[in-house]
Design a protein around this motif. Structure first.
Motif, short mmCIF file in Angstrom:
data_model
loop_
_atom_site.label_atom_id
_atom_site.label_comp_id
_atom_site.label_asym_id
_atom_site.label_seq_id
_atom_site.Cartn_x
_atom_site.Cartn_y
_atom_site.Cartn_z
N TYR A 228 -27.05 8.83 -7.64
CA TYR A 228 -28.26 10.13 -7.00
C TYR A 228 -28.10 9.52 -5.37
N LYS A 319 -38.92 8.18 -11.00
CA LYS A 319 -37.86 9.70 -10.07
C LYS A 319 -36.39 9.35 -10.66
N ASN A 322 -35.11 9.16 -13.66
CA ASN A 322 -35.57 11.10 -13.92
C ASN A 322 -34.06 11.65 -14.32
N TRP A 323 -33.59 11.22 -12.68
CA TRP A 323 -32.63 11.91 -12.47
C TRP A 323 -31.76 11.90 -13.21
N PHE A 325 -31.24 9.79 -16.10
CA PHE A 325 -31.14 10.46 -17.50
C PHE A 325 -30.81 11.55 -17.46
N LYS A 326 -31.25 12.82 -16.69
CA LYS A 326 -31.15 14.18 -16.73
C LYS A 326 -29.41 14.64 -16.90
N ASN A 327 -29.08 13.72 -16.12
CA ASN A 327 -27.93 13.93 -15.45
C ASN A 327 -26.01 13.25 -16.23
#
Length: 336
Positions: A228, A319, A322-323, A325-327
């Motif tokens: 991140y 936040k 979430n990033w 998890f998404k990536n």
């Protein structure tokens, strides 16, 4: 009307113990500073016990003969803090003599060794003969002889070495150490010069993407957070806004060798002097410190550095999660 923030005691700090330096880095002019005052180790006893991360920096910290005593005093003042020493690794003989003593004081000490390129590129950026071999020897000493658990391969990206980003990451894996990175920033009070990275963004995106994917494939949550952070660095290079706002002067501060406290290594506003104050809490909540916080609001540089980003990431766990998890999820499916 904007609500007044409730300021707490800081949790993160960079402590520059000297501006003396035996390197001649192209992106930093600290080595040009002469006779800059250095506070005694006892002054560091005034650091707040709220700190959880302390990065001892420079200049080159191992140029201070009293570095073990500094580590001891910081450990006494901040018993819950993880202490890291950032070094260029060039003083091999000194490090081999002094670091074992430091490890006895703090068995959990961590080391960040600057490696800004592979082979000749590192020597070109640091402008020190045999630079590459010296850092390899230092890394191997810390890893094999001292058995330090937390050793970081610290890469600073510039417009000279950007093509070696992934190669640097690969070398950190070969050496079995952690990979961290930064982008060369501009600072009047720290780097002493303006750094602009004007390179092929398309190429950089590919190189950054490879590093980010490798970090996300790791089984260590710490590497996911690093992914991140690296994605945030890419945004900075592309001219975009950092992903999270800074809490410089709130969660974090920078302490220079003279004892002056700044909101960050970028924000050139003094909050107070550690040597002059009776206790840190009075400095932190002083009128001068409050004014410094007001003065940087809305005028902060668009910086994204580990020291300030770490606190911002901890403040925004959902936040960041979430990033991740998404990536990460698509990569995990691909791996299976």
């Amino acid at each position: 009307m904007k609500k007044t923030k409730k300021i707490k005691m800081p949790v993160d700090a960079v402590v520059a113990v000297t501006y003396r330096c035996n390197s001649r880095c192209v992106m930093c002019n600290i080595w040009q500073i002469k006779d800059f005052p250095e506070v005694s180790p006892d002054v560091y006893l005034k650091l707040p016990n709220s700190l959880r991360d302390v990065n001892i920096s420079g200049g080159e910290p191992f140029l201070r003969k009293d570095l073990p005593e500094i580590v001891r005093k910081i450990g006494w003042a901040c018993p819950k803090a993880k202490i890291n020493i950032s070094t260029n690794g060039f003083l091999v003989d000194t490090i081999k003599k002094v670091l074992p003593e430091i490890k006895k004081i703090d068995p959990d000490i961590s080391i960040s060794i600057s490696v800004d390129g592979i082979g000749q590129m590192h020597e070109k950026i640091r402008r020190v003969p045999n630079a590459w071999n010296k850092v390899l020897e230092t890394i191997r000493f810390c890893r094999d002889e001292l058995e330090i658990k937390n050793i970081k391969f610290a890469f600073t990206l510039t417009d000279m070495n950007f093509q070696q980003l992934y190669q640097a990451y690969d070398w950190s894996k070969r050496l079995r150490v952690q990979f961290t990175m930064a982008v060369a920033h501009s600072s009047d009070i720290y780097f002493g010069k303006e750094n602009v990275i004007d390179v092929d963004v398309g190429f950089l995106e590919k190189e950054f993407s490879k590093v980010i994917k490798k970090l996300l494939k790791s089984f260590r949550p710490k590497d996911w957070a690093r992914a991140y952070f690296v994605d945030g660095l890419l945004k900075i290079v592309k001219g975009e806004r950092r992903p999270l706002e800074s809490f410089a002067g709130e969660d974090f501060f920078y302490l220079d060798p003279n004892g002056d406290v700044y909101p960050s290594v970028i924000d050139n506003i003094i909050m107070g002097n550690l040597e002059d104050c009776q206790e840190f809490e009075k400095l932190w909540f002083s009128r001068q410190a409050k004014k410094a916080r007001v003065d940087i609001q809305g005028f902060e540089s668009n910086y994204w550095m580990v020291c300030t980003a770490r606190a911002a990431i901890k403040r925004n766990p959902i936040k960041v999660a979430n990033w991740i998890f998404k990536n990460k999820l698509p990569l995990d499916w691909w791996r299976k």
